[in-house]
Scaffold this motif. Sequence first.
Motif, short mmCIF file in Angstrom:
data_model
loop_
_atom_site.label_atom_id
_atom_site.label_comp_id
_atom_site.label_asym_id
_atom_site.label_seq_id
_atom_site.Cartn_x
_atom_site.Cartn_y
_atom_site.Cartn_z
N THR A 129 -48.14 -74.31 24.54
CA THR A 129 -49.38 -74.08 23.77
C THR A 129 -50.45 -75.04 24.27
OG1 THR A 129 -48.84 -75.67 22.04
CG2 THR A 129 -48.12 -73.41 21.66
N GLN A 130 -51.72 -74.62 24.12
CA GLN A 130 -52.79 -75.51 24.55
C GLN A 130 -53.56 -75.99 23.32
OE1 GLN A 130 -54.31 -72.17 26.94
NE2 GLN A 130 -56.33 -72.70 26.08
N MET A 131 -54.16 -77.21 23.45
CA MET A 131 -54.94 -77.80 22.36
C MET A 131 -56.23 -78.29 23.01
SD MET A 131 -53.54 -80.74 19.85
CE MET A 131 -52.34 -79.96 18.83
N ASP A 132 -57.14 -77.34 23.25
CA ASP A 132 -58.34 -77.66 24.03
C ASP A 132 -59.16 -78.79 23.41
OD1 ASP A 132 -57.67 -75.86 25.93
OD2 ASP A 132 -58.95 -74.25 25.17
N HIS A 133 -59.29 -78.80 22.07
CA HIS A 133 -60.13 -79.82 21.44
C HIS A 133 -59.61 -81.22 21.69
CE1 HIS A 133 -57.00 -79.14 18.43
NE2 HIS A 133 -57.24 -80.38 18.04
N ALA A 134 -58.31 -81.36 21.94
CA ALA A 134 -57.74 -82.68 22.22
C ALA A 134 -57.45 -82.85 23.72
CB ALA A 134 -56.46 -82.87 21.41
#
Length: 487
Positions: A129-134
């Motif tokens: 999964t990706q967590m772009d904001h972090a």
Amino acid sequence: MAGTRALLMLENFIDGKFLPCASYIDSYDPSTGEVYCRVPDSGKEEVDAAVAAARAAFPGWAARGPQERSRALQRLADLLEEALEELARAESRDQGKTITLARTMDIPRAVQNFRFFASSILHHTSECTQMDHAGCLHYTVRAPVGIAGLISPWNLPLYLLTWKIAPAIAAGNTVIAKPSELTSVTAWMMCKLLGKAGVPPGVVNIVFGTGPRVGEALVSHPEVPLISFTGSQPTAERIMQLSAPHCKKLSLELGGKNPAIIFEDANLEECVPTTVRSSFANQGEICLSTSRIFVQKSIYSEFLKKFVEATRMWKVGIPSDPSASMGALISKAHLEKVRRYVKIARTEGARILCGEGVDQLSLPPGNQGGYFMLPTVITDIKDDSCCMKEEIFGPVTCVVPFDTEEEVIKRANSVKYGLAATVWSSSVGRVHRVAKKLQSGLVWTNCWLIRELNLPFGGMKSSGLGREGAKDSYDFFTEIKTITIKH
Ligand SMILES: NC(=O)C1=CN([C@@H]2O[C@H](COP(=O)(O)OP(=O)(O)OC[C@H]3O[C@@H](n4cnc5c(N)ncnc54)[C@H](O)[C@@H]3O)[C@@H](O)[C@H]2O)C=CC1
Ligand SMILES: N/C(=C\C=C\C(=O)O)C(=O)O
């Protein structure tokens, strides 16, 4: 003690070698009641040796790719298939089941277990999964756990043992397996094929013997971090106690008190023979066997008549008789236990419609000492009788009437077990509705024991802990790790 005839002598299989043991247990032919084989009475010393072999083999086996491990499993499946007839004969003699069942179910399924996990191990993917904001990406990796302890029962000996060995080694673990001391022969025969299949020494070790000695030594061993067990609930409790201080991973596949629910719109042409089979196949010694039959009142008398007629046709015979539907029970003690339930039912005022104490068993002179009993149908029995609550694990089934859907769901769910149920109805809506409400890990509608090995297998409530199947066994036999990458 054994007589003077030559007995089959088994040996432990540790680090790719057959090793004798200091003491042995007698093993009986259930169809004659005579000792025909001697099984190593292993203990801590043998488990320590097996752990050393499994520890040494682990890094090399775990480092192989799934394709390479898969090829060894495929070869083993081929070798077992080549030996099918010999294995079927041995299983039938050792367990008491009919040669027909061993030939058509037990050994083919053992072959299929290796083929299935040889294939499924090639198709697992991991999550990401990706967590772009972090600015992070997360993903999971899986690795084999280490040395797996595998403990299997006597009812489906090679079938259930291979259902554990195959996923464990496919995932890169090494194993120490302990078959039931009552049925060890086919496991020992399989050991002769491991080297030829390309399974390196130490990857599969088999230590034979009793639960209290070798089983407990295996469960208590600090270097065995996971235990997969199939058997009874009291033994599972003991395994949980012994595992607790080590926080071991556990997979527990336990018993059942499985209901068949037969509605008035059921197709009795199919339902009656299938319910006879689900009650009495393998002498009723399957955790999935039907032992409580609930029949809607409007068809109760018709069902009962047809069911008893069909049960009387379920022929008890010596295991080598190809026309026999049912062979001998596993042991004298087990036969006595099963008979005791019928006696209790009788003293409670229930009616025994056929089988034990009603019909006459006919056996050849050489089999009079065997552990045979007739398939038995009980009715007029209360839901709170022990015959309706406890796992009998023999050829005994109870038939009772019901009125409504709500009532039968409540009664079917009123036991401590929750393994398998069958529902018979021609209403699509009803089978979906009832299946969802049953407290049961498996529900078969208008059929029984059609297995899809990909999907989760296992029970609710006291029927067990965890599930087995393609993904479930892979999850159990691997340790997962979540990795976060900040970019
Ligand atoms: N899959 C199932 O649902 C099965 C259920 N049963 C039920 O259990 C009843 C008793 O049969 P048993 O043979 O006594 O089953 P069990 O649960 O004692 O035996 C199963 C396996 O566990 C091992 N074992 C026994 N005690 C142990 C211990 N303290 N630590 C580690 N391993 C241990 C046995 O040697 C065997 O390999 C049957 O009448 C039946 O009701 C039995 C076999 C299979
Ligand atoms: N675990 C048992 C049966 C499993 C059947 C299957 O996997 O198809 C049992 O009888 O103990």
